[in-house]
Design a protein around this motif. Structure first.
Motif, PDB file in Angstrom:
ATOM      1  N   ALA A 143     -13.958  27.446  17.778  1.00 47.33           N
ATOM      2  CA  ALA A 143     -13.520  28.704  17.326  1.00 47.33           C
ATOM      3  C   ALA A 143     -12.780  29.139  18.654  1.00 47.33           C
ATOM      4  O   ALA A 143     -11.827  29.981  18.373  1.00 47.33           O
ATOM      5  N   LEU A 144     -13.533  29.295  19.670  1.00 50.17           N
ATOM      6  CA  LEU A 144     -12.764  29.784  20.810  1.00 50.17           C
ATOM      7  C   LEU A 144     -11.418  29.267  21.037  1.00 50.17           C
ATOM      8  O   LEU A 144     -10.350  29.878  21.364  1.00 50.17           O
ATOM      9  N   ARG A 145     -11.172  27.853  20.905  1.00 51.49           N
ATOM     10  CA  ARG A 145      -9.939  27.351  21.317  1.00 51.49           C
ATOM     11  C   ARG A 145      -9.015  27.634  20.127  1.00 51.49           C
ATOM     12  O   ARG A 145      -7.833  27.859  20.545  1.00 51.49           O
ATOM     13  N   GLU A 146      -9.264  27.768  18.874  1.00 54.72           N
ATOM     14  CA  GLU A 146      -8.538  28.134  17.982  1.00 54.72           C
ATOM     15  C   GLU A 146      -7.953  29.698  18.010  1.00 54.72           C
ATOM     16  O   GLU A 146      -7.024  30.130  17.365  1.00 54.72           O
ATOM     17  N   MET A 147      -8.696  30.445  18.693  1.00 51.19           N
ATOM     18  CA  MET A 147      -8.439  31.953  18.919  1.00 51.19           C
ATOM     19  C   MET A 147      -7.333  32.155  19.736  1.00 51.19           C
ATOM     20  O   MET A 147      -7.319  32.464  21.072  1.00 51.19           O
ATOM     21  N   THR A 148      -6.059  31.868  19.189  1.00 55.82           N
ATOM     22  CA  THR A 148      -4.830  32.106  19.907  1.00 55.82           C
ATOM     23  C   THR A 148      -4.367  33.352  19.820  1.00 55.82           C
ATOM     24  O   THR A 148      -3.342  33.903  20.485  1.00 55.82           O
ATOM     25  N   GLY A 149      -5.060  34.433  19.288  1.00 54.85           N
ATOM     26  CA  GLY A 149      -4.467  35.681  19.072  1.00 54.85           C
ATOM     27  C   GLY A 149      -5.427  36.344  18.229  1.00 54.85           C
ATOM     28  O   GLY A 149      -6.287  35.731  17.491  1.00 54.85           O
ATOM     29  N   PRO A 150      -5.254  37.674  17.785  1.00 47.66           N
ATOM     30  CA  PRO A 150      -6.068  38.332  16.627  1.00 47.66           C
ATOM     31  C   PRO A 150      -5.752  37.830  15.311  1.00 47.66           C
ATOM     32  O   PRO A 150      -4.557  37.093  15.040  1.00 47.66           O
ATOM     33  N   MET A 151      -6.755  37.547  14.543  1.00 45.79           N
ATOM     34  CA  MET A 151      -6.710  36.764  13.359  1.00 45.79           C
ATOM     35  C   MET A 151      -7.840  37.183  12.403  1.00 45.79           C
ATOM     36  O   MET A 151      -8.908  37.686  12.983  1.00 45.79           O
ATOM     37  N   ALA A 152      -7.504  37.028  11.087  1.00 45.36           N
ATOM     38  CA  ALA A 152      -8.604  37.322  10.029  1.00 45.36           C
ATOM     39  C   ALA A 152      -9.639  36.120  10.136  1.00 45.36           C
ATOM     40  O   ALA A 152      -9.424  34.980  10.577  1.00 45.36           O
ATOM     41  N   MET A 153     -10.861  36.309   9.601  1.00 38.17           N
ATOM     42  CA  MET A 153     -11.918  35.482   9.464  1.00 38.17           C
ATOM     43  C   MET A 153     -11.244  34.365   8.852  1.00 38.17           C
ATOM     44  O   MET A 153     -11.530  33.085   8.905  1.00 38.17           O
ATOM     45  N   ARG A 154     -10.694  34.682   7.598  1.00 43.16           N
ATOM     46  CA  ARG A 154     -10.109  33.510   6.892  1.00 43.16           C
ATOM     47  C   ARG A 154      -9.099  32.429   7.687  1.00 43.16           C
ATOM     48  O   ARG A 154      -9.311  31.135   7.223  1.00 43.16           O
ATOM     49  N   GLU A 155      -8.342  33.055   8.242  1.00 45.60           N
ATOM     50  CA  GLU A 155      -7.465  32.259   9.071  1.00 45.60           C
ATOM     51  C   GLU A 155      -8.096  31.305   9.957  1.00 45.60           C
ATOM     52  O   GLU A 155      -7.968  30.166  10.207  1.00 45.60           O
ATOM     53  N   LEU A 156      -9.298  31.890  10.590  1.00 42.68           N
ATOM     54  CA  LEU A 156     -10.024  31.057  11.502  1.00 42.68           C
ATOM     55  C   LEU A 156     -10.807  29.956  10.805  1.00 42.68           C
ATOM     56  O   LEU A 156     -10.714  28.933  11.238  1.00 42.68           O
ATOM     57  N   ALA A 157     -11.259  30.296   9.760  1.00 44.53           N
ATOM     58  CA  ALA A 157     -11.913  29.301   8.799  1.00 44.53           C
ATOM     59  C   ALA A 157     -11.156  28.074   8.550  1.00 44.53           C
ATOM     60  O   ALA A 157     -11.385  27.010   8.333  1.00 44.53           O
ATOM     61  N   ILE A 158      -9.744  28.359   8.281  1.00 42.40           N
ATOM     62  CA  ILE A 158      -8.769  27.348   8.018  1.00 42.40           C
ATOM     63  C   ILE A 158      -8.451  26.587   9.097  1.00 42.40           C
ATOM     64  O   ILE A 158      -8.529  25.430   9.006  1.00 42.40           O
ATOM     65  N   ARG A 159      -8.333  27.083  10.216  1.00 42.25           N
ATOM     66  CA  ARG A 159      -8.278  26.529  11.113  1.00 42.25           C
ATOM     67  C   ARG A 159      -9.403  25.548  11.702  1.00 42.25           C
ATOM     68  O   ARG A 159      -9.290  24.461  12.358  1.00 42.25           O
ATOM     69  N   LEU A 160     -10.727  26.128  11.434  1.00 39.16           N
ATOM     70  CA  LEU A 160     -11.584  25.356  11.653  1.00 39.16           C
ATOM     71  C   LEU A 160     -11.994  24.097  10.441  1.00 39.16           C
ATOM     72  O   LEU A 160     -12.848  23.322  10.760  1.00 39.16           O
TER      73      LEU A 160
END
Length: 143
Positions: free
Chosen positions: A45-62
């Motif tokens: 999750a930290l690796r994918e946090m390339t900037g501000p994002m919504a929870m849904r976007e982070l979930a997709i990336r994860l």
């Protein structure tokens, strides 16, 4: 239409290589995360946090459900690494931001992940080519 045996063997071997690489990457992330007191999902999750994002976007990336991402973010938030803020244009959505401590830990994590990475034996050009080929494979055959 019957697939030639040689093509079936080649696909089986390629799938084995991709699975083996995925396992190596997973082990690498888990080991590096542990040195920072993180779980592998938290590190991802930290690796994918390339900037501000919504929870849904982070979930997709994860590659997980938003409820699972919420659990991961809750732990990171408790650790002072991520904070939730109101989305500027969508009242229903919270945006995730790294805190200064989160940004610092993310930078350390990225350095650790690059160090002796399973992909480290490839040149930049080879990594680019692999990226393109995997993107095409994930997209599936053209219709």
């Amino acid at each position: 239409m019957t697939i030639p045996e040689s093509q079936a063997v080649a696909e089986r071997e390629l799938c084995g290589l991709v699975n083996g690489l995925a396992k190596q990457i997973e082990d690498h992330v888990r080991q590096r995360a542990a040195t920072l007191g993180l779980t592998a999902p938290q590190a991802t999750a930290l690796r994918e946090m390339t900037g501000p994002m919504a929870m849904r976007e982070l979930a997709i990336r994860l590659g997980c459900e938003p409820s699972n991402a919420t659990f991961i973010v809750d732990k990171l938030e408790q650790g002072g690494l991520i904070e939730r803020r109101p989305h500027p244009t969508d009242r229903r959505t919270k945006q995730l931001f790294l805190t200064p401590a989160g940004e610092e830990l993310r930078a350390r994590l990225i350095d650790l992940l690059i160090e002796r990475s399973p992909l480290g034996g490839l040149t930049t050009e080879e990594q680019r080519t692999l990226h393109e080929l995997l993107n095409r494979a994930v997209a599936g055959p053209a219709e």
